[in-house]
Design a protein around this motif. Structure first.
Motif, PDB file in Angstrom:
ATOM      1  N   VAL A 153      46.506  30.171  26.968  1.00 55.57           N
ATOM      2  CA  VAL A 153      45.535  29.802  25.857  1.00 55.57           C
ATOM      3  C   VAL A 153      45.949  28.275  25.322  1.00 55.57           C
ATOM      4  O   VAL A 153      45.177  27.680  24.945  1.00 55.57           O
ATOM      5  CB  VAL A 153      45.851  30.688  24.849  1.00 55.57           C
ATOM      6  N   ALA A 154      47.494  28.371  25.204  1.00 51.50           N
ATOM      7  CA  ALA A 154      48.124  27.163  24.584  1.00 51.50           C
ATOM      8  C   ALA A 154      47.884  25.916  25.582  1.00 51.50           C
ATOM      9  O   ALA A 154      47.391  24.678  25.025  1.00 51.50           O
ATOM     10  CB  ALA A 154      49.646  27.267  24.506  1.00 51.50           C
ATOM     11  N   ASN A 155      47.727  26.093  26.841  1.00 46.51           N
ATOM     12  CA  ASN A 155      47.319  24.988  27.696  1.00 46.51           C
ATOM     13  C   ASN A 155      46.008  24.647  27.887  1.00 46.51           C
ATOM     14  O   ASN A 155      45.518  23.617  28.474  1.00 46.51           O
ATOM     15  CB  ASN A 155      47.911  24.962  28.855  1.00 46.51           C
ATOM     16  N   GLY A 156      45.045  25.702  27.565  1.00 52.68           N
ATOM     17  CA  GLY A 156      43.693  25.618  27.688  1.00 52.68           C
ATOM     18  C   GLY A 156      43.261  25.292  29.360  1.00 52.68           C
ATOM     19  O   GLY A 156      42.066  24.879  29.610  1.00 52.68           O
ATOM     20  N   ALA A 157      43.938  26.355  30.216  1.00 55.85           N
ATOM     21  CA  ALA A 157      43.817  25.991  31.613  1.00 55.85           C
ATOM     22  C   ALA A 157      44.326  27.229  32.376  1.00 55.85           C
ATOM     23  O   ALA A 157      45.014  27.874  31.704  1.00 55.85           O
ATOM     24  CB  ALA A 157      44.867  24.889  32.154  1.00 55.85           C
ATOM     25  N   ALA A 158      44.046  27.514  33.390  1.00 56.51           N
ATOM     26  CA  ALA A 158      44.267  28.447  34.211  1.00 56.51           C
ATOM     27  C   ALA A 158      45.828  28.832  34.575  1.00 56.51           C
ATOM     28  O   ALA A 158      46.467  27.550  34.897  1.00 56.51           O
ATOM     29  CB  ALA A 158      43.534  28.423  35.776  1.00 56.51           C
ATOM     30  N   LEU A 185      47.208  36.027  37.251  1.00 55.11           N
ATOM     31  CA  LEU A 185      46.450  35.016  37.263  1.00 55.11           C
ATOM     32  C   LEU A 185      45.244  35.148  35.932  1.00 55.11           C
ATOM     33  O   LEU A 185      44.757  36.182  35.626  1.00 55.11           O
ATOM     34  CB  LEU A 185      45.291  35.038  38.271  1.00 55.11           C
ATOM     35  N   GLY A 186      45.446  33.971  34.965  1.00 51.46           N
ATOM     36  CA  GLY A 186      44.779  34.093  33.855  1.00 51.46           C
ATOM     37  C   GLY A 186      43.761  32.940  33.578  1.00 51.46           C
ATOM     38  O   GLY A 186      44.464  31.916  33.850  1.00 51.46           O
ATOM     39  N   ILE A 187      42.753  32.937  33.061  1.00 47.98           N
ATOM     40  CA  ILE A 187      41.674  31.819  32.946  1.00 47.98           C
ATOM     41  C   ILE A 187      41.420  32.227  31.234  1.00 47.98           C
ATOM     42  O   ILE A 187      41.054  33.090  30.700  1.00 47.98           O
ATOM     43  CB  ILE A 187      40.408  32.141  33.549  1.00 47.98           C
ATOM     44  N   PRO A 188      41.476  30.947  30.377  1.00 47.64           N
ATOM     45  CA  PRO A 188      41.456  30.965  29.174  1.00 47.64           C
ATOM     46  C   PRO A 188      39.728  31.070  28.650  1.00 47.64           C
ATOM     47  O   PRO A 188      38.949  30.623  29.449  1.00 47.64           O
ATOM     48  CB  PRO A 188      41.730  29.668  28.655  1.00 47.64           C
ATOM     49  N   LEU A 189      39.620  31.891  27.661  1.00 42.91           N
ATOM     50  CA  LEU A 189      38.094  32.153  27.183  1.00 42.91           C
ATOM     51  C   LEU A 189      37.853  30.873  26.227  1.00 42.91           C
ATOM     52  O   LEU A 189      38.760  31.016  24.974  1.00 42.91           O
ATOM     53  CB  LEU A 189      37.895  33.339  26.658  1.00 42.91           C
ATOM     54  N   ASP A 205      52.478  44.239  39.517  1.00 44.72           N
ATOM     55  CA  ASP A 205      53.992  44.265  39.667  1.00 44.72           C
ATOM     56  C   ASP A 205      54.657  44.072  40.795  1.00 44.72           C
ATOM     57  O   ASP A 205      55.754  44.251  41.174  1.00 44.72           O
ATOM     58  CB  ASP A 205      54.242  45.577  38.981  1.00 44.72           C
ATOM     59  N   LYS A 206      53.859  43.306  41.632  1.00 43.91           N
ATOM     60  CA  LYS A 206      54.326  42.961  43.122  1.00 43.91           C
ATOM     61  C   LYS A 206      53.819  41.459  43.196  1.00 43.91           C
ATOM     62  O   LYS A 206      52.837  40.995  42.591  1.00 43.91           O
ATOM     63  CB  LYS A 206      53.617  43.646  44.088  1.00 43.91           C
ATOM     64  N   PRO A 207      54.327  40.646  44.064  1.00 44.44           N
ATOM     65  CA  PRO A 207      54.167  39.230  44.255  1.00 44.44           C
ATOM     66  C   PRO A 207      52.519  39.148  44.836  1.00 44.44           C
ATOM     67  O   PRO A 207      52.287  40.105  45.683  1.00 44.44           O
ATOM     68  CB  PRO A 207      55.080  38.674  45.284  1.00 44.44           C
ATOM     69  N   ARG A 208      52.228  38.177  44.496  1.00 47.32           N
ATOM     70  CA  ARG A 208      50.607  38.082  45.134  1.00 47.32           C
ATOM     71  C   ARG A 208      50.529  36.393  45.560  1.00 47.32           C
ATOM     72  O   ARG A 208      51.010  35.811  44.712  1.00 47.32           O
ATOM     73  CB  ARG A 208      49.376  38.160  44.014  1.00 47.32           C
ATOM     74  N   LEU A 209      49.583  36.330  46.259  1.00 51.30           N
ATOM     75  CA  LEU A 209      49.171  34.662  46.582  1.00 51.30           C
ATOM     76  C   LEU A 209      47.890  34.599  46.260  1.00 51.30           C
ATOM     77  O   LEU A 209      46.751  35.173  46.542  1.00 51.30           O
ATOM     78  CB  LEU A 209      49.213  34.629  48.197  1.00 51.30           C
ATOM     79  N   TRP A 210      47.680  33.537  45.134  1.00 55.31           N
ATOM     80  CA  TRP A 210      46.409  33.483  44.631  1.00 55.31           C
ATOM     81  C   TRP A 210      45.687  32.214  45.291  1.00 55.31           C
ATOM     82  O   TRP A 210      46.442  31.167  45.403  1.00 55.31           O
ATOM     83  CB  TRP A 210      46.464  33.242  43.208  1.00 55.31           C
ATOM     84  N   GLY A 211      44.646  32.518  45.687  1.00 56.32           N
ATOM     85  CA  GLY A 211      43.822  31.215  46.449  1.00 56.32           C
ATOM     86  C   GLY A 211      42.815  30.572  45.483  1.00 56.32           C
ATOM     87  O   GLY A 211      42.383  31.252  44.614  1.00 56.32           O
ATOM     88  N   THR A 212      42.027  29.749  46.099  1.00 60.48           N
ATOM     89  CA  THR A 212      40.987  28.924  45.489  1.00 60.48           C
ATOM     90  C   THR A 212      39.896  29.838  45.043  1.00 60.48           C
ATOM     91  O   THR A 212      39.123  29.738  43.930  1.00 60.48           O
ATOM     92  CB  THR A 212      40.733  27.629  45.900  1.00 60.48           C
ATOM     93  N   GLY A 213      39.858  30.884  46.050  1.00 63.58           N
ATOM     94  CA  GLY A 213      38.606  31.551  45.943  1.00 63.58           C
ATOM     95  C   GLY A 213      38.919  32.627  44.718  1.00 63.58           C
ATOM     96  O   GLY A 213      38.118  32.904  43.965  1.00 63.58           O
ATOM     97  N   HIS A 214      40.072  32.949  44.802  1.00 64.59           N
ATOM     98  CA  HIS A 214      40.471  33.979  43.237  1.00 64.59           C
ATOM     99  C   HIS A 214      40.258  33.324  42.177  1.00 64.59           C
ATOM    100  O   HIS A 214      39.678  33.990  41.211  1.00 64.59           O
ATOM    101  CB  HIS A 214      42.054  34.342  43.578  1.00 64.59           C
ATOM    102  N   VAL A 215      40.584  32.113  42.052  1.00 67.71           N
ATOM    103  CA  VAL A 215      40.595  31.373  40.624  1.00 67.71           C
ATOM    104  C   VAL A 215      39.006  31.164  40.519  1.00 67.71           C
ATOM    105  O   VAL A 215      38.652  31.172  39.199  1.00 67.71           O
ATOM    106  CB  VAL A 215      41.239  29.967  40.729  1.00 67.71           C
ATOM    107  N   ASP A 220      34.578  32.536  37.042  1.00 71.10           N
ATOM    108  CA  ASP A 220      33.073  33.133  36.823  1.00 71.10           C
ATOM    109  C   ASP A 220      33.185  34.159  36.155  1.00 71.10           C
ATOM    110  O   ASP A 220      32.068  34.149  34.775  1.00 71.10           O
ATOM    111  CB  ASP A 220      32.493  33.280  38.055  1.00 71.10           C
ATOM    112  N   LEU A 221      33.728  35.080  36.187  1.00 79.76           N
ATOM    113  CA  LEU A 221      33.778  36.150  35.273  1.00 79.76           C
ATOM    114  C   LEU A 221      34.381  35.809  33.842  1.00 79.76           C
ATOM    115  O   LEU A 221      33.724  36.418  32.753  1.00 79.76           O
ATOM    116  CB  LEU A 221      34.673  37.480  35.711  1.00 79.76           C
TER     117      LEU A 221
END
Length: 236
Positions: A153-158, A185-189, A205-215, A220-221
């Motif tokens: 929220v503070a950065n206004g970015a993913a 992974l968080g997207i600001p509203l 609670d486990k590591p994940r690899l986030w790709g451009t598709g996830h973002v 979109d949601l």
């Protein structure tokens, strides 16, 4: 134990020393922090004891780093942002199926055990909708210092964290220290005036690899959620 762990072979102990050094710790501190985090996670899952009491003892023994998270108070308390947040009328409101559908879709699309639509107030984080989390009134909000979303929220970015335990900043976050959040992974509203009032996020609670598709999917949601909150013409 100085630079090795009983039961590890030479290769594992050498790698252990390297990992501890990269984290800026000695092996004893590195292992103690890992064990402490696992104890908190296991206790939280089993429900057999008080996580708060365990955390108090771990902190008293200085198992976890004492470094503080950077302050984003100026951004969070910005009057225009707060006016936009309060104008939504969503703080302390009951769950709504329209938002629940979005968080369920986020969790399913990103194969994440937990998803939430968070709203960031001056001193707390309120979950308008959540998947994989408690649903009682007490569990629908947390103190602000337990919020990872406030930084998006503070950065206004993913905000992307694939393993927050190794991040030089977020490794010190309370929700990371106690094992609640490892990957995030968080997207600001964001409203049409570029005020971010909360996030749509997923976490594990486990590591994940986030790709451009996830973002892209989560963005979109998040846009759908923001449209419902603010009407068409949002800046996302």
């Amino acid at each position: 134990m100085t630079g090795s762990l009983t039961g590890f072979d030479e290769w594992l102990n050498r790698l252990l020393e390297e990992c501890a050094r990269d984290a800026g710790e000695d092996v004893v501190s590195y292992v103690a922090r890992a064990v402490g985090s696992q104890m908190v996670a296991d206790l939280r899952r089993s429900g057999r004891g008080s996580v708060e009491e365990l955390m108090a003892h771990l902190n008293e023994c200085k198992v976890f780093a004492e470094a503080e998270m950077p302050s984003v108070e100026a951004e969070i308390t910005d009057p225009a942002r707060l006016q936009s947040l309060y104008a939504t009328g969503l703080l302390d409101s009951p769950p709504e199926e329209a938002y629940d559908r979005i968080t369920r879709a986020a969790a399913a699309a990103l194969d994440a055990p937990s998803a939430a639509m968070s709203l960031i107030d001056v001193d707390r984080q309120f979950f308008k909708s959540a998947v994989g989390m408690g649903t009682s009134e007490e569990e629908r909000q947390t103190p602000l210092d337990r919020s990872v979303c406030q930084y998006a929220v503070a950065n206004g970015a993913a905000l992307l964290l694939e393993d927050a335990r190794t991040d030089p900043v977020f490794r010190n976050h309370p929700a990371v220290l106690d094992g609640t959040v490892v990957a995030y992974l968080g997207i600001p509203l964001i409203d049409r005036e570029d005020n971010a009032v909360g996030t749509l996020c997923v976490f594990d609670d486990k590591p994940r690899l986030w790709g451009t598709g996830h973002v892209q999917i989560l963005s979109d949601l998040a846009h759908l959620a923001a449209e419902r909150m603010f009407g068409s013409g949002t800046s996302q």
